[in-house]
Design a protein around this motif. Structure first.
Motif, PDB file in Angstrom:
ATOM      1  N   TYR B 172       0.890  -1.168   0.000  1.00 37.95           N
ATOM      2  CA  TYR B 172       0.000   0.000   0.000  1.00 37.95           C
ATOM      3  C   TYR B 172       0.918   1.205   0.000  1.00 37.95           C
ATOM      4  O   TYR B 172       1.556   1.500   0.993  1.00 37.95           O
ATOM      5  CB  TYR B 172      -0.886   0.009   1.244  1.00 37.95           C
ATOM      6  CG  TYR B 172      -1.948  -1.075   1.235  1.00 37.95           C
ATOM      7  CD1 TYR B 172      -3.222  -0.798   0.722  1.00 37.95           C
ATOM      8  CD2 TYR B 172      -1.685  -2.343   1.736  1.00 37.95           C
ATOM      9  CE1 TYR B 172      -4.200  -1.787   0.707  1.00 37.95           C
ATOM     10  CE2 TYR B 172      -2.664  -3.331   1.723  1.00 37.95           C
ATOM     11  CZ  TYR B 172      -3.918  -3.043   1.213  1.00 37.95           C
ATOM     12  OH  TYR B 172      -4.879  -4.010   1.201  1.00 37.95           O
ATOM     13  N   GLY B 174       0.185   4.435  -0.979  1.00 38.00           N
ATOM     14  CA  GLY B 174      -0.373   5.757  -0.715  1.00 38.00           C
ATOM     15  C   GLY B 174      -0.642   6.583  -1.952  1.00 38.00           C
ATOM     16  O   GLY B 174      -0.934   7.771  -1.849  1.00 38.00           O
ATOM     17  N   PRO B 179      -4.147   3.194  -2.238  1.00 34.05           N
ATOM     18  CA  PRO B 179      -4.183   4.188  -1.150  1.00 34.05           C
ATOM     19  C   PRO B 179      -3.990   3.503   0.214  1.00 34.05           C
ATOM     20  O   PRO B 179      -4.161   2.300   0.333  1.00 34.05           O
ATOM     21  CB  PRO B 179      -5.593   4.778  -1.265  1.00 34.05           C
ATOM     22  CG  PRO B 179      -6.031   4.477  -2.663  1.00 34.05           C
ATOM     23  CD  PRO B 179      -5.390   3.163  -3.011  1.00 34.05           C
ATOM     24  N   ILE B 180      -3.620   4.286   1.192  1.00 33.25           N
ATOM     25  CA  ILE B 180      -3.411   3.756   2.548  1.00 33.25           C
ATOM     26  C   ILE B 180      -4.782   3.381   3.137  1.00 33.25           C
ATOM     27  O   ILE B 180      -5.697   4.195   3.136  1.00 33.25           O
ATOM     28  CB  ILE B 180      -2.769   4.835   3.447  1.00 33.25           C
ATOM     29  CG1 ILE B 180      -1.484   5.390   2.825  1.00 33.25           C
ATOM     30  CG2 ILE B 180      -2.544   4.296   4.854  1.00 33.25           C
ATOM     31  CD1 ILE B 180      -0.323   4.445   2.770  1.00 33.25           C
ATOM     32  N   LEU B 182      -7.767   3.081   5.512  1.00 34.97           N
ATOM     33  CA  LEU B 182      -8.288   3.684   6.740  1.00 34.97           C
ATOM     34  C   LEU B 182      -9.248   2.689   7.375  1.00 34.97           C
ATOM     35  O   LEU B 182     -10.253   3.042   7.956  1.00 34.97           O
ATOM     36  CB  LEU B 182      -9.033   4.975   6.417  1.00 34.97           C
ATOM     37  CG  LEU B 182      -8.196   6.227   6.402  1.00 34.97           C
ATOM     38  CD1 LEU B 182      -9.080   7.432   6.128  1.00 34.97           C
ATOM     39  CD2 LEU B 182      -7.452   6.396   7.731  1.00 34.97           C
ATOM     40  N   LYS B 307      -7.634   8.676  11.348  1.00 33.41           N
ATOM     41  CA  LYS B 307      -6.409   9.377  10.965  1.00 33.41           C
ATOM     42  C   LYS B 307      -5.751  10.022  12.182  1.00 33.41           C
ATOM     43  O   LYS B 307      -4.627  10.488  12.096  1.00 33.41           O
ATOM     44  CB  LYS B 307      -6.748  10.485   9.971  1.00 33.41           C
ATOM     45  CG  LYS B 307      -6.873   9.993   8.538  1.00 33.41           C
ATOM     46  CD  LYS B 307      -6.929  11.203   7.625  1.00 33.41           C
ATOM     47  CE  LYS B 307      -7.513  10.822   6.282  1.00 33.41           C
ATOM     48  NZ  LYS B 307      -7.724  11.997   5.429  1.00 33.41           N
ATOM     49  N   MET B 312      -1.080   6.351  12.769  1.00 33.99           N
ATOM     50  CA  MET B 312      -1.593   6.878  11.506  1.00 33.99           C
ATOM     51  C   MET B 312      -1.106   8.315  11.303  1.00 33.99           C
ATOM     52  O   MET B 312      -0.736   8.713  10.203  1.00 33.99           O
ATOM     53  CB  MET B 312      -3.133   6.803  11.548  1.00 33.99           C
ATOM     54  CG  MET B 312      -3.805   6.845  10.207  1.00 33.99           C
ATOM     55  SD  MET B 312      -3.369   5.471   9.110  1.00 33.99           S
ATOM     56  CE  MET B 312      -4.646   4.304   9.517  1.00 33.99           C
ATOM     57  N   ASP B 316       1.334   9.793   8.319  1.00 32.34           N
ATOM     58  CA  ASP B 316       0.932  10.915   7.477  1.00 32.34           C
ATOM     59  C   ASP B 316       2.057  11.958   7.390  1.00 32.34           C
ATOM     60  O   ASP B 316       2.417  12.415   6.302  1.00 32.34           O
ATOM     61  CB  ASP B 316      -0.360  11.531   8.032  1.00 32.34           C
ATOM     62  CG  ASP B 316      -0.983  12.499   7.065  1.00 32.34           C
ATOM     63  OD1 ASP B 316      -0.691  13.711   7.175  1.00 32.34           O
ATOM     64  OD2 ASP B 316      -1.735  12.052   6.160  1.00 32.34           O
ATOM     65  N   TYR B 329      -5.846   8.115   0.963  1.00 29.86           N
ATOM     66  CA  TYR B 329      -6.412   7.118   1.886  1.00 29.86           C
ATOM     67  C   TYR B 329      -7.666   6.516   1.285  1.00 29.86           C
ATOM     68  O   TYR B 329      -8.329   7.133   0.449  1.00 29.86           O
ATOM     69  CB  TYR B 329      -6.798   7.787   3.215  1.00 29.86           C
ATOM     70  CG  TYR B 329      -5.616   8.262   4.015  1.00 29.86           C
ATOM     71  CD1 TYR B 329      -4.911   7.381   4.839  1.00 29.86           C
ATOM     72  CD2 TYR B 329      -5.211   9.597   3.967  1.00 29.86           C
ATOM     73  CE1 TYR B 329      -3.830   7.821   5.588  1.00 29.86           C
ATOM     74  CE2 TYR B 329      -4.130  10.045   4.709  1.00 29.86           C
ATOM     75  CZ  TYR B 329      -3.444   9.157   5.522  1.00 29.86           C
ATOM     76  OH  TYR B 329      -2.377   9.586   6.259  1.00 29.86           O
ATOM     77  N   GLU B 330      -8.017   5.345   1.730  1.00 31.01           N
ATOM     78  CA  GLU B 330      -9.340   4.815   1.373  1.00 31.01           C
ATOM     79  C   GLU B 330      -9.796   3.770   2.384  1.00 31.01           C
ATOM     80  O   GLU B 330      -8.995   3.197   3.122  1.00 31.01           O
ATOM     81  CB  GLU B 330      -9.357   4.210  -0.046  1.00 31.01           C
ATOM     82  CG  GLU B 330      -8.759   2.823  -0.135  1.00 31.01           C
ATOM     83  CD  GLU B 330      -8.990   2.172  -1.504  1.00 31.01           C
ATOM     84  OE1 GLU B 330      -9.823   2.644  -2.289  1.00 31.01           O
ATOM     85  OE2 GLU B 330      -8.293   1.162  -1.762  1.00 31.01           O
ATOM     86  N   VAL B 350      -0.682   0.462  10.499  1.00 28.82           N
ATOM     87  CA  VAL B 350      -0.625   1.175   9.215  1.00 28.82           C
ATOM     88  C   VAL B 350      -0.015   0.238   8.185  1.00 28.82           C
ATOM     89  O   VAL B 350       0.732  -0.674   8.518  1.00 28.82           O
ATOM     90  CB  VAL B 350       0.208   2.482   9.286  1.00 28.82           C
ATOM     91  CG1 VAL B 350      -0.455   3.500  10.199  1.00 28.82           C
ATOM     92  CG2 VAL B 350       1.650   2.192   9.709  1.00 28.82           C
TER      93      VAL B 350
END
Lengths: 389, 387
Positions: B172, B174, B179-180, B182, B307, B312, B316, B329-330, B350
């Protein structure tokens, strides 16, 4: 009663029939292994003076045919038996391949299904030969393989000269009484083999694929809408026999393929083509995304139905009543025999008659010794009257 | 201190380790040789290692690097297994080939380069002599591509169950390709057994056809009540397999049939809810058969992450610093070991790793340009989180 039939009846030798039955029980002929019995019958019929022939249906699996040509042209009647038996089931109290006589019973695999009937045919043919009389037409015998599986023996026979006869008497253990009425017609059977092809995708995103198993499920849950024609004598039906689809080794994938089989019991008027068309129409009405291929798998059997006023049936009725003292009991059935091939596909009128059914396909299969002589007598009367001797 | 560690990162070392690990096939079930290789590396950084067999010849491998004082405990987790090589490769899947800036081989992105980047980090921290509080550790678990017996076994052990955070070194990365997460969907594999009644196939009215009743359920799966989650939307339902009827041809109404349905669950749908939902559907169909709704492994609870959780937040910040842009993110439709660590055990997780190329397919690869920033992010996350 003609002079010939009197002489023929005099020549019937029920001791000979029992001896032949015992010898045949000693020759295992489980479906697939019919060769030795075919050779035995060829030799026996040879020795009676018939013109015999082995017809290899599949490697090592011969049908046996024999004929007694009449002195002038006429109708042709064939007496038919299948050579094969079902495999030995568990629980036999005696050796299934050793005939055991217990009072009126003779026990052994194939004793009624249908070596007993074949023994009665041999008795009849032998008596006709021994009587020394001439007759018009042709009296013949056929011993066919594979009846207990796909009926390939009868199907092969239909393509030979023996498939062009005017009547066939099948020595199946149908006694034409309340216990085991004799068939005036039999439903057919076709086995749909349906292949459903969708599109694979990751199983977490099923919307990206077409799920063959789920599309098959839609077809199966709509089988009630399959068009099955009405028939005055029969009711057709369907039954799904098998399904397989999806991963072999676990993986989360939308199955791209699924296959299922549906048995259809068919009624006279239905053909292979009409039955396939009915399924195609059903599937077309469902608006599926998958590609569906409707095929059929063997065994296929055509349906047939005769009326009681069919000349062969009338002739049988008279002969039977004369010997038994009661009229035969008839039935429209759904248990397949080689008559589905002879009558259903070949259009040849067929009658079933044989000795007592003591648990065909079951352990300790037997027939009753005293049920054999009258069968030989009915056979002799039918041959005499059909051929017009 | 972080600069000192970054100076010790050796991207040539990452590539060499990746090549060596690709040359050690570790298809699910055969993870032992790779685990031994990884253990040897961890030992060489002075880490305390452990080999824990979770099945015959199938060890999880662990390594621990203790800090100088008490603090949080952060684990870098990888799975050691790969999917089978499969067909249609242009190169030998078990020999790493570098071409046009890409490294090819089975496991290149899923996930041997992820392992290599984390080993690069552990080596750099060891070589720099940097001090940190708490504990850094590595876990390499078996069976992620099957039923996750490795991750489940890891969570049986109190010392791993009590971790504060886990960095999953999955691909993953990003960006829009991955996307990372969530949070992840959960999953249940329904195993539905249908019992009817046998009869001669010419007399279907005397029996109860289990295959046809199973088909009725399958054809009505759209009546399952999938709950809507504001971020995930709804889960998905997919029949994976069915079987029923004769093995040796016989004209018999089948008395049993079985099918399996995969269902992705969104938060708000528990495994129990999913079971009850299928039971309800079956009940409503009023079938003549007896139906047993069961589950087969693997099953996973869904989870959502915030987040604002410390790990997390650290990710970020580090991502922006290293990549020069914020991560995407998703709420992801997928299953990873985080379903077990966070979904079941509540340990914050993460996911970050090099961008994937043809994962599970032929010519699996990774772009080499992804390896240095990922190693750097791993180091910065470690220091940032434990600070």
């Amino acid at each position: 009663m003609s002079a010939m039939i009197e002489d023929v009846l005099k020549e019937l030798d029920d001791g000979y029939a029992v001896k032949k039955l015992k010898e045949m029980i000693r020759i295992p002929s489980v479906v697939g292994d019919e060769k030795e019995l075919a050779h035995y019958l060829r030799d026996e019929l040879d020795s009676l003076g018939l013109e015999t022939e082995l017809h290899e249906v599949q490697p090592g699996r011969p049908n046996v045919y024999a004929k007694l040509q009449g002195s002038r042209p006429g109708k042709r009647m064939n007496f038919n038996g299948h050579l094969d038996t079902v495999p030995v089931v568990d629980g036999w109290d005696t050796d299934p391949f050793t005939p055991v006589v217990d009072g009126n019973r003779i026990i052994g695999l194939g004793s009624n299904d249908m070596k007993g009937g074949i023994a009665c045919i041999l008795n009849t043919i032998r008596a006709v030969v021994e009587s020394g009389h001439n007759f018009p037409g042709e009296l013949s015998f056929s011993g066919v393989v594979d009846e207990e599986a796909y009926g390939e023996g009868a199907k092969a026979m239909l393509k030979t000269g023996y498939g062009k006869v005017d009547a066939i008497v099948l020595a199946e253990p149908q006694t034409a009484d309340e216990l085991k009425p004799t068939a005036l017609g039999i439903t057919g059977k076709i086995l749909y083999d349906i292949h459903v092809r969708g599109r694979a995708a990751h199983g977490f995103s099923p919307e990206l694929g077409v799920n063959a198993v789920e599309q098959a499920g839609v077809i199966l849950s709509n089988l009630g809408k399959l068009k099955i024609p009405e028939h005055p004598r029969f009711r057709g039906n369907y039954s799904t026999l098998k399904i397989e689809g999806g991963y072999k080794r676990y993986s989360v994938v939308v199955p791209a393929y699924c296959r299922f089989e549906v048995n259809r019991l068919t009624v006279p008027g239905e053909t292979k083509e009409s039955v396939i068309r009915a399924m195609d129409e059903l599937i077309a009405s469902l608006g599926l995304e998958a590609d569906v291929d409707v095929g059929v798998k063997p065994p296929y059997y055509a349906p047939y139905a005769m009326d009681e006023d069919e000349p062969l049936v009338q002739l049988f009725k008279e002969a039977y009543t004369e010997v038994m003292g009661v009229e035969p009991v008839f039935e429209y059935k759904s248990s397949i025999t080689d008559a589905n091939t002879f009558a259903g596909e070949g259009g040849i009128p067929c009658i079933h008659l044989g000795p007592f059914d003591g648990g065909a396909h079951q352990k300790n299969e037997y027939t009753l010794l005293d049920s054999m002589p009258p069968v030989s007598r009915v056979y002799a009367l039918m041959a005499d009257r059909f051929l017009g001797g | 201190m972080i600069d000192d560690i970054l100076r010790h990162l050796d991207d040539g070392y990452t590539v060499r380790l990746s090549e060596e690990m690709i040359a050690i096939p570790s298809v699910t079930g055969d993870e032992e040789a790779l685990a031994l290789y990884v253990q040897e590396k961890l030992e060489s950084y002075g880490m305390e290692t452990e080999f824990r067999y979770v099945a015959d010849g199938r060890p999880n491998v662990y390594g621990v690097m203790k800090g100088s004082g008490s603090g949080k405990r952060l684990n870098y987790n990888a799975h050691t297994d790969t999917v089978p090589a499969g067909d249609d490769w242009d190169t030998d899947p078990f020999k790493a080939v570098i071409k046009d800036g890409k490294l090819y081989g089975r496991g290149a992105c899923d996930m041997k380069t992820g392992i290599a980047c984390s080993l690069n980090m552990f080596k750099a921290i060891a070589d720099s002599g940097a001090e940190f509080r708490g504990e850094l550790s590595f876990s390499g678990v078996v069976d992620q591509e099957a039923t996750d017996i490795g991750a489940w076994a890891m969570m049986e052990e109190p010392k791993w169950r009590s971790l504060d955070g886990v960095v999953l070194t999955y691909s993953y990365c990003g960006d829009e390709t991955k996307p990372i997460p969530l949070g992840l969907t959960g999953k249940i594999l329904y195993n539905v057994k249908v019992k009817g009644k046998a009869a001669h196939g010419f007399r279907p009215h005397l029996g109860v056809n289990a295959v046809e009743d199973a088909a009725s359920i399958i054809a009505n799966l759209d009546k399952l009540q999938l709950k809507e989650h504001p971020d995930f939307g709804t889960g998905t339902v997919c029949t994976l397999k069915t079987e029923g009827g004769y093995t040796k041809y016989s004209v018999v109404v089948p008395e049993s049939a079985r099918f399996e349905v995969n269902r992705l669950l969104v938060p708000g749908e528990s495994i129990q809810y999913a079971l009850d939902d299928m039971e309800r559907l079956v009940e409503e169909l009023n079938l003549e058969s007896t139906v047993e709704v069961g589950v087969k492994p693997p099953k996973y609870e869904p989870y959502t992450a915030s987040k604002h959780e410390p790990l997390m937040r650290t990710l970020d910040e580090v991502y922006r610093a290293v990549m020069g842009r914020p991560p995407l993110y998703e709420h992801a439709y997928g299953i990873t070991n985080a379903n077990i660590f966070q979904g079941e055990q509540g340990i914050e997780c993460v996911h970050i790793g090099p961008q994937r190329g043809n994962a599970h397919g032929p010519n699996e690869h990774v772009k080499l340009e992804w390896l240095p920033p990922v190693s750097e992010m791993y180091a910065r996350i470690a220091l940032g989180y434990l600070a």
